[in-house]
Design a protein around this motif. Structure first.
Motif, PDB file in Angstrom:
ATOM      1  N   GLU A 244       3.419  -7.702 -15.802  1.00 27.28           N
ATOM      2  CA  GLU A 244       2.974  -6.635 -16.693  1.00 27.28           C
ATOM      3  C   GLU A 244       1.916  -7.172 -17.657  1.00 27.28           C
ATOM      4  OE1 GLU A 244       4.671  -2.863 -17.132  1.00 27.28           O
ATOM      5  OE2 GLU A 244       3.489  -3.772 -15.529  1.00 27.28           O
ATOM      6  N   PRO A 245       1.002  -6.314 -18.141  1.00 29.82           N
ATOM      7  CA  PRO A 245       0.929  -4.867 -17.920  1.00 29.82           C
ATOM      8  C   PRO A 245       0.089  -4.453 -16.706  1.00 29.82           C
ATOM      9  CG  PRO A 245      -0.663  -5.472 -19.585  1.00 29.82           C
ATOM     10  CD  PRO A 245       0.036  -6.746 -19.190  1.00 29.82           C
ATOM     11  N   VAL A 246      -0.247  -5.418 -15.824  1.00 23.92           N
ATOM     12  CA  VAL A 246      -1.047  -5.084 -14.642  1.00 23.92           C
ATOM     13  C   VAL A 246      -0.332  -4.036 -13.794  1.00 23.92           C
ATOM     14  CG1 VAL A 246      -2.100  -5.982 -12.534  1.00 23.92           C
ATOM     15  CG2 VAL A 246      -2.140  -7.348 -14.625  1.00 23.92           C
ATOM     16  N   GLY A 247       0.981  -4.182 -13.657  1.00 22.60           N
ATOM     17  CA  GLY A 247       1.736  -3.244 -12.857  1.00 22.60           C
ATOM     18  C   GLY A 247       1.690  -1.820 -13.387  1.00 22.60           C
ATOM     19  N   THR A 248       1.741  -1.687 -14.699  1.00 26.23           N
ATOM     20  CA  THR A 248       1.670  -0.355 -15.316  1.00 26.23           C
ATOM     21  C   THR A 248       0.321   0.295 -15.034  1.00 26.23           C
ATOM     22  OG1 THR A 248       3.273  -0.887 -17.047  1.00 26.23           O
ATOM     23  CG2 THR A 248       1.703   0.874 -17.522  1.00 26.23           C
ATOM     24  N   VAL A 249      -0.736  -0.500 -15.062  1.00 23.12           N
ATOM     25  CA  VAL A 249      -2.072   0.012 -14.729  1.00 23.12           C
ATOM     26  C   VAL A 249      -2.105   0.491 -13.285  1.00 23.12           C
ATOM     27  CG1 VAL A 249      -4.494  -0.604 -14.453  1.00 23.12           C
ATOM     28  CG2 VAL A 249      -3.222  -1.442 -16.435  1.00 23.12           C
ATOM     29  N   GLU A 250      -1.572  -0.317 -12.376  1.00 22.41           N
ATOM     30  CA  GLU A 250      -1.591   0.047 -10.955  1.00 22.41           C
ATOM     31  C   GLU A 250      -0.715   1.262 -10.675  1.00 22.41           C
ATOM     32  OE1 GLU A 250      -3.546  -1.010  -8.638  1.00 22.41           O
ATOM     33  OE2 GLU A 250      -4.477  -2.413 -10.033  1.00 22.41           O
TER      34      GLU A 250
ATOM     35  N   LYS B  98       0.836  -1.198   0.000  1.00 26.15           N
ATOM     36  CA  LYS B  98       0.000   0.000   0.000  1.00 26.15           C
ATOM     37  C   LYS B  98       0.875   1.254   0.000  1.00 26.15           C
ATOM     38  CE  LYS B  98      -4.383  -1.475   2.007  1.00 26.15           C
ATOM     39  NZ  LYS B  98      -5.370  -1.221   3.076  1.00 26.15           N
ATOM     40  N   LYS B  99       0.312   2.337  -0.487  1.00 28.81           N
ATOM     41  CA  LYS B  99       1.082   3.568  -0.688  1.00 28.81           C
ATOM     42  C   LYS B  99       1.749   4.062   0.585  1.00 28.81           C
ATOM     43  CE  LYS B  99       0.756   7.940  -3.192  1.00 28.81           C
ATOM     44  NZ  LYS B  99      -0.149   8.824  -3.982  1.00 28.81           N
ATOM     45  N   ASN B 100       1.080   3.971   1.712  1.00 29.46           N
ATOM     46  CA  ASN B 100       1.634   4.477   2.974  1.00 29.46           C
ATOM     47  C   ASN B 100       2.142   3.356   3.874  1.00 29.46           C
ATOM     48  OD1 ASN B 100       1.000   7.201   2.315  1.00 29.46           O
ATOM     49  ND2 ASN B 100      -1.148   6.810   2.884  1.00 29.46           N
ATOM     50  N   SER B 101       2.473   2.226   3.287  1.00 30.18           N
ATOM     51  CA  SER B 101       2.944   1.086   4.064  1.00 30.18           C
ATOM     52  C   SER B 101       4.294   1.388   4.723  1.00 30.18           C
ATOM     53  CB  SER B 101       3.092  -0.141   3.158  1.00 30.18           C
ATOM     54  OG  SER B 101       3.732  -1.193   3.836  1.00 30.18           O
TER      55      SER B 101
ATOM     56  N   ALA C 148      -0.211   3.744 -12.623  1.00 30.54           N
ATOM     57  CA  ALA C 148      -0.947   4.930 -13.079  1.00 30.54           C
ATOM     58  C   ALA C 148      -2.034   5.332 -12.081  1.00 30.54           C
ATOM     59  CB  ALA C 148      -1.553   4.659 -14.451  1.00 30.54           C
ATOM     60  N   LYS C 149      -2.629   4.357 -11.413  1.00 27.42           N
ATOM     61  CA  LYS C 149      -3.675   4.656 -10.422  1.00 27.42           C
ATOM     62  C   LYS C 149      -3.098   5.356  -9.199  1.00 27.42           C
ATOM     63  CE  LYS C 149      -6.683   0.710 -11.551  1.00 27.42           C
ATOM     64  NZ  LYS C 149      -7.233  -0.574 -11.031  1.00 27.42           N
ATOM     65  N   GLY C 150      -1.866   5.007  -8.821  1.00 34.00           N
ATOM     66  CA  GLY C 150      -1.209   5.662  -7.695  1.00 34.00           C
ATOM     67  C   GLY C 150      -1.675   5.227  -6.322  1.00 34.00           C
ATOM     68  N   GLU C 151      -2.445   4.131  -6.242  1.00 29.86           N
ATOM     69  CA  GLU C 151      -2.947   3.656  -4.956  1.00 29.86           C
ATOM     70  C   GLU C 151      -1.930   2.798  -4.213  1.00 29.86           C
ATOM     71  OE1 GLU C 151      -6.523   1.533  -5.694  1.00 29.86           O
ATOM     72  OE2 GLU C 151      -7.472   3.147  -6.821  1.00 29.86           O
ATOM     73  N   LEU C 152      -1.020   2.182  -4.968  1.00 31.30           N
ATOM     74  CA  LEU C 152      -0.053   1.264  -4.396  1.00 31.30           C
ATOM     75  C   LEU C 152       1.362   1.763  -4.644  1.00 31.30           C
ATOM     76  CD1 LEU C 152      -1.634  -2.115  -5.581  1.00 31.30           C
ATOM     77  CD2 LEU C 152      -1.946  -0.966  -3.369  1.00 31.30           C
ATOM     78  N   HIS C 153       2.303   1.191  -3.889  1.00 33.68           N
ATOM     79  CA  HIS C 153       3.704   1.564  -4.042  1.00 33.68           C
ATOM     80  C   HIS C 153       4.512   0.344  -4.483  1.00 33.68           C
ATOM     81  CE1 HIS C 153       7.641   3.238  -3.314  1.00 33.68           C
ATOM     82  NE2 HIS C 153       7.916   2.261  -2.467  1.00 33.68           N
ATOM     83  N   PRO C 154       5.294   0.439  -5.569  1.00 35.86           N
ATOM     84  CA  PRO C 154       6.130  -0.691  -5.981  1.00 35.86           C
ATOM     85  C   PRO C 154       7.410  -0.752  -5.147  1.00 35.86           C
ATOM     86  CG  PRO C 154       6.358   1.109  -7.555  1.00 35.86           C
ATOM     87  CD  PRO C 154       5.342   1.556  -6.537  1.00 35.86           C
ATOM     88  N   LEU C 155       7.617  -1.883  -4.468  1.00 39.23           N
ATOM     89  CA  LEU C 155       8.845  -2.054  -3.681  1.00 39.23           C
ATOM     90  C   LEU C 155      10.051  -2.270  -4.577  1.00 39.23           C
ATOM     91  CD1 LEU C 155       8.035  -4.390  -0.648  1.00 39.23           C
ATOM     92  CD2 LEU C 155       8.434  -1.929  -0.644  1.00 39.23           C
ATOM     93  N   GLY C 156       9.823  -2.932  -5.697  1.00 41.26           N
ATOM     94  CA  GLY C 156      10.916  -3.222  -6.611  1.00 41.26           C
ATOM     95  C   GLY C 156      10.607  -4.435  -7.461  1.00 41.26           C
TER      96      GLY C 156
END
Length: 323
Positions: free
Chosen positions: A200-206, A133-136, A208-216
């Motif tokens: 991908e491309p699920v990650g690219t969609v997420e 999550k974005k603020n995790s 763009a939404k900005g709700e989640l944070h990619p750890l790596g």
């Protein structure tokens, strides 16, 4: 001219695993005929794009092959299709294929499809990524130690790759609580799990939404092969020339899409029924241009064995490689 026919493959992943466990290892269900087109099974993902591109661009025809391509929802559906003689060759992730081989399924590895690892230039965001999550409070892969992670299936490619990535980052994946979920992203967003992975491309969609944070990125395949083309030994033995020609055509098709981003995106958009503008932003895997070797398979066997993927003994790489 393209000869592709899109056919739905109906088996479920659960039925696939049950089928594999019960099947014999003699490959007797394979269609051993040298006549007619090669029936290929892929599932609609970025990993299978080069096969469609190679068909459309006449690469298979150049190598004297006619192909028909079936699509399925998951990689685990492919092995029963092979054993039942419904398809001749299948695109399968290395984990699924090695687990099947470890259960006694007499598979032969024909060609590498996608390279694992993290491609150059994709160190921050790749074709497989870990999300929180974005603020995790979780800030790194190592921080997943002791956390709860959602995966589609335990002892699958996403499961083992996430474990390997956490350990490589200095964490302890043995302490992670893995939760199986048909929709791990939804489980993450609802707070049921602390993290999950996406291709991908699920990650690219997420992103763009900005709700989640990619750890790596995930170190797919532990740095070895991620996806491979396999067949049964019975089919390989009865169709040696066609199978070798197919391996050569795969490598040529992979090289073509590696060097032509427009062709890659256009074909992916057609296969996935997705927006080309979205796919322009996506991270694609690197498609393998080198022959698959015994050492490549042995690397993957050892990687999977490290995480106890095999219920029985680990398969012998020497017996899996195409003669």
């Amino acid at each position: 001219m393209a000869s592709t026919r899109f056919r739905a493959v109906a088996a479920t992943a659960v039925a696939a695993l049950a089928f594999c466990t019960a099947c014999s290892s003699d490959g007797s269900g394979s269609n051993a005929s040298a006549d007619g087109p090669l029936d290929l099974a892929v599932f609609a993902s970025l990993n299978g794009v080069p096969a469609f591109a190679a068909d459309e661009e006449g690469v298979f025809e150049k190598h004297g092959l006619e192909v028909e391509i079936s699509t399925a929802k998951t990689s685990t559906e492919m092995v029963p299709q092979l054993l039942g003689g419904k398809v001749d060759l299948a695109l399968v992730d290395m984990a699924t294929s090695l687990v099947a081989a470890g259960q006694g399924v007499d598979l032969v590895y024909v060609a590498a499809a996608t390279d694992g690892g993290i491609p150059k230039g994709q160190e921050d965001f790749s074709f497989a990524n870990v999300w929180v999550k974005k603020n995790s409070p979780i800030k790194s892969l190592a921080d997943l130690t002791g956390k709860t992670v959602g995966v589609p299936q335990i002892k699958s490619a996403p499961w083992v790759d996430l474990r390997g990535s956490v350990d490589e980052a200095g964490g302890d994946s043995s302490t992670i609580k893995f939760v199986e979920s048909p929709d791990p992203l939804a489980a993450l967003k609802s707070g049921q799990v602390d993290a999950t992975t996406t291709p991908e491309p699920v990650g690219t969609v997420e992103r763009a939404k900005g709700e989640l944070h990619p750890l790596g990125p995930v170190n797919s395949g532990g740095g070895g092969s991620a996806y491979v083309w396999v067949t049964t030994r019975a089919f390989a033995d009865a169709n040696k020339d066609k199978v070798k020609a197919f391996a050569e055509a795969v490598r040529e098709g992979n090289k073509a899409v590696n060097g032509d981003r427009d062709l890659l995106v256009k074909t992916a958009a057609d296969v996935l029924k997705a927006d080309a503008a979205l796919l322009e932003k996506a991270a694609f895997p690197v498609y393998s241009e080198k022959p698959l070797t015994k050492d490549d398979i042995e690397f993957s066997v050892q990687y999977m064995d490290k995480y106890d993927m095999f219920e029985k003994a680990a398969p012998d790489a020497e017996k899996l490689i195409l003669p």
